[in-house]
Scaffold this motif. Structure first.
Motif, PDB file in Angstrom:
ATOM      1  N   SER A  24      38.316   6.040   1.276  1.00 41.47           N
ATOM      2  CA  SER A  24      38.171   5.830   2.709  1.00 41.47           C
ATOM      3  C   SER A  24      37.118   4.753   2.958  1.00 41.47           C
ATOM      4  N   PHE A  25      37.448   3.813   3.824  1.00 39.07           N
ATOM      5  CA  PHE A  25      36.666   2.588   3.976  1.00 39.07           C
ATOM      6  C   PHE A  25      36.378   2.340   5.445  1.00 39.07           C
ATOM      7  N   ASP A  26      35.148   1.896   5.737  1.00 39.15           N
ATOM      8  CA  ASP A  26      34.785   1.573   7.109  1.00 39.15           C
ATOM      9  C   ASP A  26      33.726   0.485   7.124  1.00 39.15           C
ATOM     10  N   LEU A  27      33.847  -0.404   8.093  1.00 41.88           N
ATOM     11  CA  LEU A  27      32.853  -1.445   8.316  1.00 41.88           C
ATOM     12  C   LEU A  27      32.171  -1.251   9.658  1.00 41.88           C
ATOM     13  N   THR A  41      27.362  -3.149   7.720  1.00 41.41           N
ATOM     14  CA  THR A  41      27.432  -2.102   6.695  1.00 41.41           C
ATOM     15  C   THR A  41      28.871  -1.927   6.246  1.00 41.41           C
ATOM     16  N   SER A  42      29.016  -1.585   4.981  1.00 38.38           N
ATOM     17  CA  SER A  42      30.325  -1.328   4.389  1.00 38.38           C
ATOM     18  C   SER A  42      30.242  -0.008   3.639  1.00 38.38           C
ATOM     19  N   ALA A  43      31.094   0.945   4.016  1.00 37.07           N
ATOM     20  CA  ALA A  43      31.089   2.262   3.386  1.00 37.07           C
ATOM     21  C   ALA A  43      32.406   2.507   2.675  1.00 37.07           C
ATOM     22  N   MET A  44      32.321   3.040   1.463  1.00 31.26           N
ATOM     23  CA  MET A  44      33.497   3.397   0.685  1.00 31.26           C
ATOM     24  C   MET A  44      33.288   4.801   0.136  1.00 31.26           C
ATOM     25  N   ILE A 109      42.179   4.557   2.984  1.00 34.51           N
ATOM     26  CA  ILE A 109      42.177   5.105   4.342  1.00 34.51           C
ATOM     27  C   ILE A 109      41.302   4.210   5.207  1.00 34.51           C
ATOM     28  N   VAL A 110      41.878   3.673   6.266  1.00 36.78           N
ATOM     29  CA  VAL A 110      41.120   2.808   7.177  1.00 36.78           C
ATOM     30  C   VAL A 110      41.538   3.119   8.601  1.00 36.78           C
ATOM     31  N   ASP A 173      31.831   7.692   9.539  1.00 33.75           N
ATOM     32  CA  ASP A 173      33.159   7.330  10.046  1.00 33.75           C
ATOM     33  C   ASP A 173      34.202   7.362   8.937  1.00 33.75           C
ATOM     34  N   ALA A 174      33.839   6.890   7.745  1.00 30.26           N
ATOM     35  CA  ALA A 174      34.791   6.885   6.627  1.00 30.26           C
ATOM     36  C   ALA A 174      35.166   8.308   6.223  1.00 30.26           C
TER      37      ALA A 174
END
Length: 234
Positions: A24-27, A41-44, A109-110, A173-174
């Motif tokens: 799952s990925f979120d910026l 920020t970048s979350a994985m 997942i985005v 969020d991710a």
């Protein structure tokens, strides 16, 4: 299929969407336009069975973070400059880990993929969608088309009973997006019965149809607004 899916190939695809194996990925970024935004920020978050690994990278975007954006995610220009990694390093590591996830058979997942993935593509034109993507935003709108109310991640989490206590924090969020994806897979089992190629095509079609209806609404109201109809890249 929209042109935006033309870069996707099935060579690394998981055969089907597996809610037990997700990346799952979120910026969080400097702005709303994916063609001009830079990463803050970048979350994985990798979920594989009972294992969950979280990684969040803070970038110095190299530009001023507008006050409007900082008010959303809470990260100021000064903080990012002092604590963030160089922007290009965060971008490269994000893309590397996404590709690694696909190679390992994970579904990406985005939430609102057309934004986040377009940011990556704009910043690095060599980025292509080479594995399966599951977009809870697109799927929820298609499967519960007539539900009233907004479709922000917070609203959708509330609808499906998913906790989200720190919205617009990338890792939170991710994780929430992954939980919504899991809920959708349970509520609509046909999603996991589709092949990954079928699911990608379905989401592209659903997004096009939903956005086309929205565009028609704006046109009928005489509103000078245009919407994006391509998925998973604008």
């Amino acid at each position: 299929m929209n042109d935006s899916t033309a870069g996707a190939t099935s060579q690394n695809y998981a055969p089907h969407f597996n809610p037990s194996h997700m990346l799952s990925f979120d910026l969080e970024t400097t702005g709303r336009d994916p063609h001009t935004a830079r990463i803050v920020t970048s979350a994985m978050v990798t979920i594989n069975g009972k294992q969950k690994d979280e990684l969040e990278l803070l970038a110095d975007p190299g530009v001023e973070i507008p006050k409007e954006a900082a008010a959303v995610h809470g990260i100021t220009t000064e903080y990012a400059r002092e604590h963030g990694q160089p922007h290009d390093e965060v971008l490269a590591e994000t893309i590397r880990r996404i590709r690694e996830g696909w190679e390992n058979g994970a579904t990406l997942i985005v939430y609102n993929a057309a934004y986040d993935l377009t940011v990556l593509r704009t910043l690095d034109p060599n980025f292509t969608v080479d594995g399966p993507v599951f977009d809870p935003f697109v799927v929820d709108r298609a499967k519960d088309q007539y539900r009233k109310g907004k479709r922000t991640l917070e609203n959708v989490c509330e609808h499906y009973g998913v906790p989200l206590t720190n919205a617009h924090e990338a890792t939170a969020d991710a994780v929430a997006a992954a939980r919504v994806a899991w809920k959708l897979a349970r509520q609509f089992p046909e999603l996991v019965e589709m092949t990954s190629d079928e699911l990608m095509l379905a989401q592209s079609t659903w997004h096009y149809e939903t956005q086309s209806r929205l565009q028609q609404y704006f046109d009928d109201k005489g509103m000078d607004r245009s919407v994006n109809t391509s998925w998973p890249l604008q």
